[in-house]
Motif scaffolding. Structure first.
Motif, PDB file in Angstrom:
ATOM      1  N   GLN A 466      76.154  29.548  47.047  1.00 13.47           N
ATOM      2  CA  GLN A 466      75.336  28.874  48.043  1.00 13.47           C
ATOM      3  C   GLN A 466      75.644  29.383  49.454  1.00 13.47           C
ATOM      4  O   GLN A 466      76.752  29.852  49.736  1.00 13.47           O
ATOM      5  CB  GLN A 466      75.583  27.360  47.984  1.00 13.47           C
ATOM      6  CG  GLN A 466      75.132  26.719  46.684  1.00 13.47           C
ATOM      7  CD  GLN A 466      75.710  25.325  46.523  1.00 13.47           C
ATOM      8  OE1 GLN A 466      76.924  25.133  46.530  1.00 13.47           O
ATOM      9  NE2 GLN A 466      74.836  24.336  46.374  1.00 13.47           N
ATOM     10  N   LYS A 468      75.729  27.749  52.986  1.00 13.05           N
ATOM     11  CA  LYS A 468      75.765  26.381  53.505  1.00 13.05           C
ATOM     12  C   LYS A 468      75.898  26.350  55.024  1.00 13.05           C
ATOM     13  O   LYS A 468      76.758  27.021  55.597  1.00 13.05           O
ATOM     14  CB  LYS A 468      76.938  25.639  52.861  1.00 13.05           C
ATOM     15  CG  LYS A 468      77.106  24.200  53.273  1.00 13.05           C
ATOM     16  CD  LYS A 468      78.301  23.597  52.533  1.00 13.05           C
ATOM     17  CE  LYS A 468      78.548  22.161  52.930  1.00 13.05           C
ATOM     18  NZ  LYS A 468      79.722  21.588  52.213  1.00 13.05           N
ATOM     19  N   CYS A 475      71.841  23.630  52.526  1.00 12.74           N
ATOM     20  CA  CYS A 475      71.891  24.990  51.995  1.00 12.74           C
ATOM     21  C   CYS A 475      70.522  25.654  51.998  1.00 12.74           C
ATOM     22  O   CYS A 475      69.487  24.988  51.993  1.00 12.74           O
ATOM     23  CB  CYS A 475      72.410  24.972  50.549  1.00 12.74           C
ATOM     24  SG  CYS A 475      74.165  24.570  50.385  1.00 12.74           S
ATOM     25  N   GLU A 477      67.574  27.283  50.149  1.00 13.38           N
ATOM     26  CA  GLU A 477      67.037  27.027  48.808  1.00 13.38           C
ATOM     27  C   GLU A 477      65.699  27.741  48.667  1.00 13.38           C
ATOM     28  O   GLU A 477      64.855  27.692  49.575  1.00 13.38           O
ATOM     29  CB  GLU A 477      66.873  25.536  48.555  1.00 13.38           C
ATOM     30  CG  GLU A 477      66.321  25.211  47.165  1.00 13.38           C
ATOM     31  CD  GLU A 477      66.350  23.726  46.856  1.00 13.38           C
ATOM     32  OE1 GLU A 477      67.416  23.107  47.061  1.00 13.38           O
ATOM     33  OE2 GLU A 477      65.312  23.191  46.405  1.00 13.38           O
ATOM     34  N   CYS A 494      72.759  20.394  49.803  1.00 10.39           N
ATOM     35  CA  CYS A 494      73.413  21.240  48.806  1.00 10.39           C
ATOM     36  C   CYS A 494      73.657  20.476  47.505  1.00 10.39           C
ATOM     37  O   CYS A 494      74.007  19.297  47.518  1.00 10.39           O
ATOM     38  CB  CYS A 494      74.745  21.764  49.342  1.00 10.39           C
ATOM     39  SG  CYS A 494      74.597  22.753  50.851  1.00 10.39           S
ATOM     40  N   ILE A 499      70.402  23.855  40.802  1.00 11.29           N
ATOM     41  CA  ILE A 499      71.356  24.616  41.611  1.00 11.29           C
ATOM     42  C   ILE A 499      70.997  26.100  41.644  1.00 11.29           C
ATOM     43  O   ILE A 499      71.312  26.809  42.612  1.00 11.29           O
ATOM     44  CB  ILE A 499      72.792  24.433  41.073  1.00 11.29           C
ATOM     45  CG1 ILE A 499      73.824  25.114  41.992  1.00 11.29           C
ATOM     46  CG2 ILE A 499      72.905  24.972  39.661  1.00 11.29           C
ATOM     47  CD1 ILE A 499      73.873  24.534  43.365  1.00 11.29           C
ATOM     48  N   GLN A 502      69.541  27.507  44.716  1.00  9.19           N
ATOM     49  CA  GLN A 502      70.385  27.640  45.903  1.00  9.19           C
ATOM     50  C   GLN A 502      71.415  28.764  45.759  1.00  9.19           C
ATOM     51  O   GLN A 502      72.344  28.866  46.552  1.00  9.19           O
ATOM     52  CB  GLN A 502      71.106  26.316  46.185  1.00  9.19           C
ATOM     53  CG  GLN A 502      70.164  25.188  46.599  1.00  9.19           C
ATOM     54  CD  GLN A 502      70.907  23.914  46.977  1.00  9.19           C
ATOM     55  OE1 GLN A 502      72.121  23.792  46.786  1.00  9.19           O
ATOM     56  NE2 GLN A 502      70.169  22.945  47.517  1.00  9.19           N
TER      57      GLN A 502
END
Length: 600
Positions: A466, A468, A475, A477, A494, A499, A502
């Motif tokens: 990720q 961030k 995050c 995406e 996040c 997931i 991301q």
């Protein structure tokens, strides 16, 4: 707030990659599509906007849906009726055909049977003429058919329409030198249609090229059916075609010429589009090659600058493709057997093209697209067939076999982004592992580095995970749409949702990549510069980002602006660097070789 304008880039650097699919691909020009949109047939069978890019280019894909086929409840009387009745001149020279308005209901109903316009197909002769779509340089370079190896054409079908199946056969016969056609083998994968039984046997028996039908006793799928055809084939080469194709003038000689030059070359034609609604033949764009997503789904992407340089400006030289679509290709028969033919434990359809592509490259062969060979293909938006055992189980198991045999440690990456496949990973692949050992094949790392260095896998990378934002605890995406088209970049909390959306790879080349060959790029909108996802171009500085690990900032190399939180948009903005927390980013680095954190 100071607004900074980015330099406008040349158009060729901003053009997104067009893709097709799955089963396979795209390749059509927006001007042609605009014409098609105005035709009556598109009023009869509406265009699905999911398959149209922002530029108006139709993206022809094969979509597999875990649900009952639309033709499942149709009366057997309708399913078993062959209404082929060609009308003079209809569809000649590849022209599109519109059914009369009074047939609107019939068009819509019968479309469900094969997922293409059956009414229109049945109005077009199986012997229709097509335009010669070859470049003049291809015609000038056309080699004599003398001394070329001959071929056995193998066509697998299951409940195919009479008109499309026989149009495939006749187009091959009509546009191939007789000396090169050893035979045509039709493999019936346990079809249920009455007209595909004795009537078909009698029809093909009268053709000028030896043609016969092999019958599978039970539904066996594409791979085992093709193996059955290959086992009895007498030709020096094998040419596999789908059951709804049309071969054009001069399609065969370039394929066989390349195999004559190198028996380890596995060659594919340019796949042109036959419109599923009006059966217009639309020439494809010969600047694409095959690749694959994180989840091992086939994709068409624009060929890389590296490959264009290798071809040294020769527009008709073979394109070395990382992966083939799988439906249409020619291979030396003895080499097909030597390299391990097909994985006969794969079921129905799906993943076999990825498996064969990895095997060809890793085991010493080459996989090429031949620009002077053109074959049209009807691309459907969904499959009309059932998948015995269920779509997810069949496809996941097939792809697990690919990952377990050919991807080495990278199989763990596949399982991370395709967690549904994990429960099928205990399949027995020992027979295919022995094939790899016998052939002394190279590693998947070698494949990524040498055959597909433009890959968007965690190879030759700095971090994977990720990205961030320090200030907002949010995050980057992505939302990828169909084949990466209509992709969007977001700034979201996040660890919420999928997931995988991301996850980004920061490559040593300073590109920030994610699935579907998408790279972090920039756009200017309403006078404000912001980040966006665009197809990776591998050229120029617009997709290069320098990370300052001390300041935790991402600096866009072309504009020298810093990545910042969103301003008047859902995607992060680009602003003059100011060392504020909103411009600080933390790069997580996930060990993708380990099982994912259960939180995700």
């Amino acid at each position: 707030m100071k607004v900074v304008h980015l330099r406008r880039r040349p158009l060729f650097l901003t053009i997104g990659i067009i893709s097709v699919s799955a089963f396979i691909g795209i390749l059509v020009m927006s001007s042609v599509f605009n014409h098609l949109q105005n035709m009556e047939v598109d009023k009869q069978v509406a265009v699905n906007n999911d398959f149209v890019s922002k530029g108006g280019i139709p993206v022809i894909v094969g979509r597999i849906v875990e649900k009952k086929p639309k033709n499942a409840d149709m009366p057997q009387e309708i399913l078993n009726t062959n209404d082929y009745s060609p009308q003079s001149g209809m569809g000649d020279f590849g022209q599109g055909v519109s059914a009369p308005k009074r047939m609107f209901q019939k068009v819509s109903e019968l479309y469900k049977i094969n997922q293409f316009n059956l009414v229109v197909s049945d109005m077009i002769s199986v012997n229709r003429s097509l335009p010669d779509v070859r470049k003049s340089s291809c015609k000038a370079a056309q080699n004599s058919s003398k001394n070329l190896p001959d071929t056995s054409i193998i066509v697998v079908f299951h409940n195919e329409a009479w008109s499309t199946l026989l149009r495939t056969v006749h187009s091959a016969i009509n546009r191939s030198p007789r000396s090169l056609l050893k035979e045509i083998i039709l493999v019936d994968d346990n079809s249920e249609r009455a007209f595909l039984k004795e009537s078909l046997d009698e029809y093909v028996a009268s053709l000028e090229v030896p043609t016969f039908v092999l019958r599978m006793k039970e539904r066996s799928g594409l791979m085992r059916s093709r193996l059955r055809g290959a086992a009895v084939a007498q030709g020096q080469t094998l040419t596999f075609l789908d059951a709804h194709c049309e071969c054009t003038e001069g399609w065969l000689e370039p394929l066989l010429t390349r195999i004559q030059q190198d028996r380890r070359a596995v060659v594919c034609p340019i796949i042109d589009v036959i419109n599923d609604s009006n059966f217009q033949y639309v020439q494809g764009i010969p600047l694409n090659w095959g690749a694959f997503s994180w989840r091992l789904q086939f994709r068409w992407f624009s060929i890389s600058r590296r490959e264009m340089d290798r071809r040294n400006g020769n527009s008709i030289s073979p394109i070395r493709s990382p992966v083939m679509a799988g439906g249409l290709f020619t291979i030396d028969k003895s080499y097909f057997e030597e390299i391990g033919s097909y994985d006969e434990h794969m079921d129905v359809w799906g993943g076999e093209n990825i498996e064969m592509s990895f095997r060809i490259w890793q085991c010493g062969g080459t996989l090429e697209i031949i620009p002077c060979s053109h074959v049209g293909h009807v691309f459907r938006k969904s499959t009309p067939h059932t998948f015995p055992g269920g779509v997810q189980k069949v496809l996941s198991t097939n792809l697990v076999r690919v990952a377990e045999v050919w991807m080495d440690d990278f199989k763990e990456f596949f399982y991370r982004v395709s967690p549904e496949a994990r429960k099928y990973r205990n399949v027995d692949v020992s027979s295919r592992v022995k094939v790899r050992e016998k052939l002394e094949c190279k590693s998947f790392q070698w494949y990524l580095e040498n055959i597909y260095p433009e890959n968007f896998y965690p190879a030759n990378y700095l971090t994977f995970g990720q990205i961030k934002n320090v200030e907002k605890n949010a995050c980057l995406e992505g939302s990828y749409g169909v084949h990466g088209l209509k992709s969007k970049l977001f700034f979201k909390q996040c660890g919420i949702g999928d997931i995988n959306n991301q996850l980004f790879i920061y490559k040593k080349t300073h590109e920030i990549k994610t699935d579907e060959s998408l790279c972090l790029d920039t756009v200017e909108e309403n006078g404000l510069s912001r980040a966006a996802l665009r197809q990776c171009s591998h050229t120029g500085a617009s997709q290069l980002w320098d990370y300052d690990s001390k300041k935790k900032t991402f600096i866009h190399r072309e504009s020298q602006l810093c990545l910042d939180r969103p301003v008047n948009h859902e995607a992060p903005s680009l602003l003059p660097c100011n060392s504020q927390r909103s411009q600080q980013w933390i790069l997580s680095d996930i060990d993708w070789r380990k099982a994912p954190d259960k939180r995700f």
